[in-house]
Each structure stands twice: as C-alpha cells, then as structure tokens.
Design an enzyme around this catalytic site. Structure first.
Site, short mmCIF file in Angstrom:
data_model
loop_
_atom_site.label_atom_id
_atom_site.label_comp_id
_atom_site.label_asym_id
_atom_site.label_seq_id
_atom_site.Cartn_x
_atom_site.Cartn_y
_atom_site.Cartn_z
CG ASN A 158 -109.60 44.28 28.56
OD1 ASN A 158 -110.77 44.63 28.46
ND2 ASN A 158 -109.23 43.06 28.94
CD GLU A 159 -105.70 46.55 21.88
OE1 GLU A 159 -104.80 47.00 22.63
OE2 GLU A 159 -105.46 45.76 20.95
N PRO A 160 -106.18 50.28 25.00
CG PRO A 160 -104.30 51.50 24.36
CD PRO A 160 -105.02 50.23 24.08
CB THR A 177 -103.02 44.87 19.07
OG1 THR A 177 -102.88 45.62 20.27
CG2 THR A 177 -103.33 43.43 19.38
#
Ligand code: F6R
Length: 621
Positions: A158-160, A177
C-alpha cells in the site's frame, strides 16, 4: 499502560535489543495462538509478509516446528502481496519466497496456503482480488497479521496515497520500493511495476497486528508512522486506528522514537556525557544557532532546565560541548606522532600503525573513507583493505557480457590456437547470459566473471589512493558466494576466514561498518560476523592495543553527536576521492553528498567550515 517516555507513541512499540529476541517473542505468541486453537479444534488464521524482515521470524517458527513439535496442520495463511506478472516459480516471486523461507519446512497443508495470484490476466485482476477478500472472510478473518514496513511507509504494497479502507487490489509500485528491490532482481529494469496487495482496509480488519522493523534505515519512517499524524502518505500510520496493533523493533529501528532520540523531552533523564552532547547539539540545530550562542532561556524553554542546574550556566555548558566537538576533528586519523594526544580522537602511539579497513562490498571503503585512506597512507601507516565479499551480485549482466565479448574478440584478433580455452569459456558465458535472460539465476562462471569485474575496479580505485596491490585482500566470504541478497546464511566458515585475517594482520586500528544496518543486508551480516570474530580472537595479544572505528556507508549517516572522529577534507581531497571512486561503475549519486552534509552540520554548530568530513564512531564491543 503507556509510560511517560512513550507518550508520543500512538501505536505501542517494544524496542528489543536485537531482531532475534523480537522474533522469539513473536514466535511464542504465534505458537500459543496455534496451540490454543488446536485444543478447541479450530483454525488459526495468519496473515503473512515477505521481504527480508520476517526471515528470522520464519526461521524461529521452523525451529519451533522441528524442535518443539509445533504443528501447522490447523493453520490457514494469507499472504499480503505478490508481484503482478511473475510466475510462481520465478526466483523472486513471493510464492517461491514463502516456500523457501517457511512452507517447505513445516507441515502446513498446501490447500490452506493463500497468496494473491500474480499471474491472472489484467482483466481478471478485479475479480481475483474480490475473491481473495471473500476467502479471508470465509476463513473467519485474520487472527494475527504479520507486517514489515517499507521505506515509503507502506504495509503490504500500500504505497503512499492508499486509502484507509482500500481493499485487495492491483497497485503501481513506488520508485523507492522498486529501487529497494533492484538488487534482488539484478537491476531496477527487471523489477515489476505492479503488484497485487491486500488493502489497508483488509489489513486493519485483522484482530491483531504485529509489525516488525529492523535497522536504522527504518528508524525515521517508524517514528513518523507511530508519532506523527495519521496520513495516507504513510499507510502504516493508519495502524494508529487499530486497538491491537504493535510494533516490534530492534534498537536501530527504535532509535528515532522521541524516547530514544530526545528522552529529555519525555521525562527526567540521567545526564550522561553522551546525552548532554546530544541534547546541546539538538538544541543548536533546532534553533539554528551555533552552540556558543545558546542562552539559558533556550535551554529552559526546551525542557532542559535540569541540565542547566547540573552543568550550567549555558555559557559554561556551551564551551564544554564546543570543545568536545572541536576535539573530534583531526586530520590525523592514525594519530599524530610526537604530539600530546589527550584531546585527539586517536592515540599517538604506536606509530606507525597497522590499519585494517574492512569493506563488506567493494566501494564501501572509498565511499566512506577514501580521504581517510589517503591520509593514513600519506602519514606513514600501513593500510590493508580487506573486501569481505566479492560484490558480484551487484554487477549487471551487461558488464559481464562486455568482458566476455572482449575476451572472445581478442582471441579473434590474435588468431592464436592457445586462445582456445578462454574462447570457449567466453562463449559459454555468452550462451548462459542469452539463455538465462534478465530474471534467470547466474551460474558459477558468470558470478565469477562478475567478481573479477569488481576486483579490477577495486584495485584501480585503491591504487589511485596510493595503496599497493599486496595490501588489497579479497576474502570472498562463503555466505555471500553461496547466498542470495537478504537471505544469507552465514556460518563458522565465515567467522574462521575473518579470524584468520585478523590474526594475520594484527591491526592496531580497524575500520568497520554495518552496526546500524538491517541484519539481513550484506553489511549487517558482515558486522555480526566481525563481532563474533573479535570475540573469538579476544585473547590474542594484538587485541590489547587495537581500536575499532565504525563508519557508515550505505546506511543512515551518523548524527553529529555520535561522531568521535571527524576527518576533514579540502575541496581538492574530495575531488581526488571522487576520481578514485569513479573506477567503480556501480557508483551511486549520494557520493560526496554525505561528506558535505556532515561538514555542514559542523559548520552550523559553529565549528570550522570544511568542504567535507568523513565521520567515525569509536566501537565499544
Ligand atoms: C512484503 C510487504 C512489504 C515489506 C516491506 C519491507 O510482503 O508487504 O510491505 O514488508 O517492503 O520489506 P523488507 O522487509 O524487505 O525491508
């Protein structure tokens, strides 16, 4: 109940001495859960993570299974994520990771393993993700979710920007990442751009959440997630809304929490010398004022009036700390012979010294102490650089291919029969490169040519610093030669090789790195091996008069208060170092920036304004 020191922590954090201890505690919790459920004939549902963080935890679970009879027959697992487009058998797929790191070593039935399917077509993704959610629900929800945290603050992938109620879905991986995964994939271009991940909403529904983090590189993101406001820029911060989440940290990952970094802000402290230096330099930076200009009211207004009572007034305290900082600066890293050394970081005698520089991978030595090496050599000390690993995993296929091609073409130009062996060797290498493609595993011959590439770079770079060939050693530690990034398994053979070189060189001075690194990284593994080797050789005569200086290479640089020796560099010296470093084709952009940043710290504190500084901390075993 939360203590005064932990008042800023909105998620309970436990700081363990090291990752092994944290993993043991978590594994006990998991085994109790499993056994409890076994007793009532029920399933335990675990949410699992991949990456380097949980590896020691999985090893502990395997140990519990093999040595203490813990059975996983009643366990159902759901993995957080999978790269999109990777076949399960791909060497970097999370499916394969889980098999190798856990599932193949325990008695968990295959039918109870769930991993998001990375190979569904783009059109099937949405339905596949919904199905994953349904399966979690059908299993009764997740009892215990294991998490790591990425440098972007992601949990799962769950990236920014991920929403608090986000479901399992496909996500575009953040640049950071992908960079972090670049070495595993032998180059950033090979890292997939998309992944399927459980959403924040999916994760947060777990009844209990345990997030693990190791090493100083995770310290800042951990403290932001735990102490700052909840924000979708850091998905781990959503865990503040969970009533049974906990962070399990080693001392490095906990080091930016307020209670560790600025303990005087959250309670009374015993003012040790180290803490006083830290507090004064912090205040100076916080107020953007040189140390010598700090006022009594500055201390009083920042929770340090008790420090003034003990060591004040400000004027006196400022001078004391200014002098301490001043005394860390030395252009004589091997000590200055025939000088009073009471206020110098290194002792004058013995002179000349035998200095031993350990570099976990080629280029660590120059990046962190290129200027220091030059000074040591110039000032008459014997300097030996020992490369602990060959660094072949960091060399791209194209570099190897270039060398193999040159070898082959050279033979054509020469046209000599004696070239038969090298030609066929080069030919085999080129065939292997073509056959394996970007994702395939390197065979021994390819790894060896990559090692040779790095060796020749290292030799050239060190020659530029004035180091003779006989003082350059390649240890090629076995853990690295046989292992893969972040899944290394060091053993006694590695320790013996280290003990051997220490005993042979009998150093007066050692330079080492890795103390703050993730324990699974090359530097982290090397540092632990070094500690063991030093313990095993503790009784040897040379250890009675040997100092070890820690340096930072890839990891977070030292804070100004942590520095015990600051070796300043002129613009010319920095330039010479960068020129030497350019021999390494793999050099990163941060080179030169760190040394300049340390010099700026010193300048801001009111000390001399140097072009750059190489920083060291005295090692206390
Ligand atoms: C892995 C995962 C990620 C990792 C994180 C940290 O399944 O979901 O959130 O936990 O990227 O990775 P490592 O542990 O390799 O530092």
């Amino acid at each position: 109940m939360i203590s005064e020191a932990e008042q800023f922590e909105k998620i309970p954090c436990i700081a363990y001495e090291n990752s092994s201890e944290a993993c043991r505690v978590l594994a006990v919790e998991v085994s109790s859960l499993i056994r409890e459920r076994q007793a009532s004939n029920k399933h335990a549902v675990l949410g699992l993570a991949t990456g380097s963080t949980p590896v020691p935890f999985y090893r502990e679970l395997i140990r519990l299974h093999k040595e203490e009879g813990l059975s996983f027959q009643n366990v159902i697992t759901f993995n957080l994520d999978e790269y999109f487009g990777l076949e399960p058998e791909h060497r970097e797929s999370y499916y394969r990771f889980m098999r190798e790191q856990l599932f193949d070593h325990i008695d968990l039935p295959d039918s109870q393993i769930n991993i998001p399917p990375g190979t569904v077509s783009r059109e099937q993704v949405f339905q596949a993700c919904r199905y994953y959610e349904t399966k979690i629900e059908e299993a009764g929800g997740i009892d215990l979710q294991i998490l790591g945290i990425g440098r972007t603050g992601h949990i799962g992938f769950n990236e920014p920007g991920s929403a608090e109620d986000s479901p399992t879905r496909m996500i575009t991986l953040d640049k950071v990442t992908r960079e972090d995964a670049a070495r595993d994939f032998l180059g950033i271009d090979n890292v997939p751009r998309f992944a399927l991940t459980m959403g924040v909403g999916t994760i947060i529904r777990a009844r209990r959440i345990a997030l693990m983090a190791w090493g100083e590189n995770k310290a800042d993101i951990v403290s932001k997630a735990v102490e700052d406001e909840v924000t979708d820029a850091i998905s781990a911060s959503f865990l503040q809304h969970h009533d049974n989440a906990q962070f399990l940290l080693d001392s490095g990952a906990a080091s930016s929490l307020t209670r560790k970094r600025h303990p005087w802000l959250v309670g009374t402290v015993d003012w040790s010398d180290a803490l006083i230096r830290r507090a004064v330099t912090w205040l100076s930076r916080e107020l953007d004022k040189p140390v010598l200009k700090l006022l009594d009211e500055d201390y009083n207004e920042h929770g340090m009036s008790d420090l003034l009572t003990e060591c004040g007034p400000a004027y006196q305290l400022n001078i004391r700390i200014f002098n301490e900082l001043q005394h860390t600066i030395s252009g004589w890293p091997g000590g200055k012979p025939d000088e009073d050394d009471r206020h110098r970081p290194e002792r004058a005698l013995p002179f000349p010294k035998r200095a031993l520089i350990f570099a976990p991978e080629p280029s660590d030595e120059l990046r962190a102490l290129g200027g220091t090496i030059e000074r040591l050599v110039e000032q008459g000390h014997t300097v030996d650089v020992v490369f602990l690993t060959s660094g072949n995993l960091g060399v791209g296929d194209s570099a190897a291919e270039r060398f193999a091609e040159v070898l082959k073409e050279l033979a054509d130009v020469q046209g000599a029969e004696d070239w038969n062996t090298p030609v066929s060797y080069a030919g085999q290498l080129l065939d292997h490169l073509a056959a394996k493609g970007p994702f395939g595993e390197d065979n021994a011959a390819l790894r060896s040519i990559k090692s040779l590439v790095r060796r020749s770079e290292a030799r050239h770079a060190l020659r530029a610093c004035g180091l003779a060939e006989k003082h350059i050693h390649f240890l090629d530690l076995p853990f690295y030669e046989t292992g893969r990034y972040r899944r290394f398994k060091p053993d006694d053979n590695d320790v013996s090789a280290l003990c051997g070189i220490l005993t042979k060189l009998e150093p007066h001075q050692i330079y080492m790195t890795g103390s703050a690194s993730d324990p699974s990284s090359v530097a982290g593994v090397c540092y632990r091996l070094f500690q063991t080797a030093m313990t095993q050789t503790a009784k040897e005569a040379w250890q009675r008069d040997c100092w070890t200086w820690l340096y930072r290479s890839g990891e977070k640089p030292f804070a100004s208060y942590e520095i015990d020796m600051a070796v300043p560099m002129s613009p010319g010296q920095l330039k010479a170092k960068l020129t030497a470093l350019s021999q390494y084709t793999q050099e990163d952009e941060s080179t030169g920036k760190r040394e300049r940043a340390v010099a700026q710290y010193y300048d801001q504190l009111g000390l001399a304004d140097y072009e750059a500084i190489e920083a060291f901390r005295l090692w206390k075993s």
